[in-house]
Each structure stands twice: as structure tokens, then as C-alpha cells.
Scaffold this active site. Sequence first.
Site, PDB file in Angstrom:
ATOM      1  N   HIS A 165       0.831  -1.218   0.000  1.00  0.00           N
ATOM      2  CA  HIS A 165       0.000   0.000   0.000  1.00  0.00           C
ATOM      3  C   HIS A 165       0.863   1.265   0.000  1.00  0.00           C
ATOM      4  O   HIS A 165       0.440   2.315   0.471  1.00  0.00           O
ATOM      5  CB  HIS A 165      -0.956   0.020   1.196  1.00  0.00           C
ATOM      6  N   SER A 292      14.937  21.535 -16.284  1.00  0.00           N
ATOM      7  CA  SER A 292      13.718  22.300 -16.521  1.00  0.00           C
ATOM      8  C   SER A 292      14.109  23.621 -17.158  1.00  0.00           C
ATOM      9  O   SER A 292      15.169  24.175 -16.860  1.00  0.00           O
ATOM     10  CB  SER A 292      13.010  22.542 -15.195  1.00  0.00           C
ATOM     11  N   LYS A 298      16.196  21.596 -11.134  1.00  0.00           N
ATOM     12  CA  LYS A 298      15.534  20.329 -11.460  1.00  0.00           C
ATOM     13  C   LYS A 298      16.364  19.377 -12.298  1.00  0.00           C
ATOM     14  O   LYS A 298      17.098  19.773 -13.190  1.00  0.00           O
ATOM     15  CB  LYS A 298      14.242  20.620 -12.230  1.00  0.00           C
ATOM     16  N   GLU A 305       9.966   8.205 -17.129  1.00  0.00           N
ATOM     17  CA  GLU A 305       8.621   8.767 -17.331  1.00  0.00           C
ATOM     18  C   GLU A 305       8.102   8.447 -18.734  1.00  0.00           C
ATOM     19  O   GLU A 305       6.944   8.071 -18.920  1.00  0.00           O
ATOM     20  CB  GLU A 305       8.643  10.281 -17.142  1.00  0.00           C
TER      21      GLU A 305
END
Length: 488
Positions: A165, A292, A298, A305
Site C-alpha cells: 500500500h 527544466s 531540477k 517517465e
Amino acid sequence: MTSSNSLDRKSQAWSALFSEPMSELVQRYTASVFFDQRLWRADIEASLAHADMLHAQGIISAQDWADIQKGLAHITADIESGQFEWKLELEDVHLNIEARLTQLVGDAGKRLHTGRSRNDQVATDVRLWLRGEIDAIDALLSALQSALVEVAEQHTHTIMPGFTHLQVAQPVSFAHHLLAYVEMFARDQQRLSQVRERTNCLPLGSAALAGTTYPLDRERVARRLGMVDSHGVAQVCQNSLDAVSDRDFAIEFTSAATLCMLHISRLSEELIVWMSQNFGFIQIADRFTTGSSIMPQKKNPDVPELARGKTGRVVGHLMGLITLMKAQPLAYNKDNQEDKEPLFDTVDTLKDTLRIFAEMIGGQTHPTTGAKEGGLTVNKQRMQEAASKGYATATALADYLVKKGLPFRDAHETVAHAVKAAQASGLDLSQLPLSQLQAFHPAIAQDVFEVLSLKGSLDARQTLGGTAPSQVATQIARHRQRLANHAR
Ligand code: ARG
């Protein structure tokens, strides 16, 4: 690609019946040569096998057979060197190659299509091509598994929280976690080898749909194309209607590819979570990330992804292929031409993804030293810290009480009280003094601290397939052996 405004029917394979030219739009709409030219090598291989058989059966002359071989060798060289002129008006890869062959060698070229149709031809080409791609994917799956096993080998004692979980559950080793993915990719490999068996079966000789009047030797063609089982027995599709219309193999392959991408997407998700600042478990090399354009701090995990995103694309191809075949009447229908782009894109996406993941995890081999570099960077300390929070050893304490004679359910309840008290004072179970632990149950003694340590909890999980370092080492050895046998 060349194209005239409207097509002169005489340049087509079926001229006499038609009284008006095909519009350019219809030509573009119906043509597949833009994408099916990638089947050219399989098409030529299958034509050679067919012509060899026509000659052996006395259907064409030795001279024709020689001319066909010469012409197809010429075409092979032209395609390889980029000289071949693909023509839109010749619709597909099959008619392009046949027309050029006839241009090169005359009547022998026109005899090649004896006892054959594009329906059995295309089904054969796609199967041959896919068989080769399955073999390439198999090798990439081995490389990815090897990369995971290599990293695992260094981390049988690296403790991280195991989750259920997405809540801290029990300590596991990082090696154990990585080997879970090795299991998935091993199943993918097995599944693909089963798909390969059913793909490797010959439609050619079924002609348009009903078989043909020529005395073909289909088994000879199958043997020449390597369409044989593990005992060397020729694999020939046994019903001509089914042979030209069956695309099960394409759906099965895409389904196996979908599962494999799904596994990749799960791994991607974990890599993304693990490299987020809040976890900080790992880093992937900079070359798999981007910055970024606005936030200078970043470093984004673009590769995992994208892999996660591309999984959706492959799932889409599977749905497309299933829908393409649903309720299609026998035998060949032009709908089937639409099998190629999804299949091609599935293969391209899967191959690129597997290749990039093997390198992202295992690193690259240094050209001179041969050492692997630039793979995953593992932050053992962060993993260990995360495992010490969240009461990951609570089950171990319950098991400890069971060994002291308590029924498991009572032990579970007792530990729940202990966890509640520890939470209230902001401490881990192992940080509670013995006297306080004994207040929960008098059977608790000094040896409890061994059990409450992460290492103790890990070492104790000795069941087959469990996370204890000795078990994981056994699994690593098994995988190494399996991968070595597979390569042979
Ligand atoms: N380009 C076609 C395909 O990919 C080849 C088969 C064409 N057959 C036909 N009867 N029109 O399916």
C-alpha cells in the site's frame, strides 16, 4: 517515393478489367509501401524459398530459377545501398520488388508469382520478420536481466523498506527488490518464446485462400525458411483459409510486449519515486534525465517517465489489433494491411525501451577497461533510514512472541500496543527500553533487540524466495546459471 497524378492501370498487376484510373487520394489511402518496405528482406527470402521449390517441383525451369536468384540479389544490393526506387503506384513491398525483378530479368520475374498470392505472401513475410524481431528482443531481455542481477549482487545486504500500500511494511534488501523484476522479465522471455513457436509456421502455399492447382512442396519451403519445430519437423499452416487470414501471432506478440512494457512501467514508477527528493534512494545517470527550462534546480527522470507513457501506446496497439480482427470474415481482407504499423511500432518501442533500461540500470561498458560505469547510484544510508522509520520490524517482534509460545493473533495484538506507545513517544521499537517492552509482555527478554534490528529481521526471512541475504544469493546464482544456459 515517386507518384504520378493519376495511376495508369497498365503499371499495375491487374490492368485489363479496370476502365478508369485510380485517384491519387485512393492510391495513397490504399498503399502500404511507405511502411511495409521494412519487410523487404523477409519478402526476398520467402520469394527465394518459393522459387527454389517451384524449380525443384519442375514448375519453372533451371534458367528461370537462376534468373530469379540473380535479379533478387541485384535488388537486395540496391535496397541495402539505398538505391532502390520505391513506387507508390506499385502499392506495397511485394509488388515493388516483383515489378523490379521483371524489369531486370524479364519473364522469369513474371513466373515467380506462380502458385502464390499476396495473401499468403504477406502473412509469410510478417511471420518471418517478427520471428527475427522476437530473437532480437529475447537478447535485449537477457541483457536487461543481467544488468539487474549485476546490481543486485552488490546489494544483498543493502536494506530498504519493503512496501505494501506504499506504506512501510517490512525490511527487504535492494537486491531482493531488483530480483522481483528479473522474475518478471524472465516470464516475458518465456512468453515470447512460446509466441515464437506459433509465429514460426508457414502460410505460403495457401495462395489466395483455397490452395493452388500446382504441385507445391510446402514443407520444403518451410524447411528452407527455418520454419521447423525443435525436432526439425516442417511447420506448415494446415488450412489455407486460416493461413491467409490468421493474425493471432501478431496479437499474441503485442500482448506479450504489452506485459513486458507493463513491467517496465512498474519499474519506471519505482525509479521515479525512489529518485524524488523525499525518498532519495537512488540516482540515475544525468544522461537519462533533463533539466527544466524554468526551475534551475531540477533534474527530471525523463527516460523512466517516457517509458511509463509509452506503455500506454503499446496497450493501444494491442487494442487496435484486437479490434482489427474482431468479426472479420474469412479469408483475407484488406483490413489486415492495418496490422503492420501497430506491430512495427510495438517492436520499435519495446526494443528501444529495453536497450535504454539495460544501460540506465547497469551502465555502459568502458571501451578499454571493460568496467561498467554510469549505472544506478544507490544511497544505502537513505534506504536504511527509511527502513528504520515506519516500524518495519513490528512483524518480527510478533514472530518473536510466537516463538515464545503466544498464538500469532495475540502476538499481533500485543505488538500493536507496543507500536502505539512507541509512536506516542516518537521512537522506534528498538529504541524502547527493555522494561517498557516487558510491560507489553513478560516473555520479552534482552534477545529481542537482535530481532528488532533491521539486519536481524532481514536475516531471519530464510524461506525459499525470502529476503534473507543467503536466499537472495541463491537466487542470484540461479539467475546467472539460467541466463548463461539461455545464451547457449
Ligand atoms: N499490402 C497487403 C497487406 O499488407 C498485401 C496483401 C494484399 N492482398 C490483396 N488481396 N489485396 O495486407
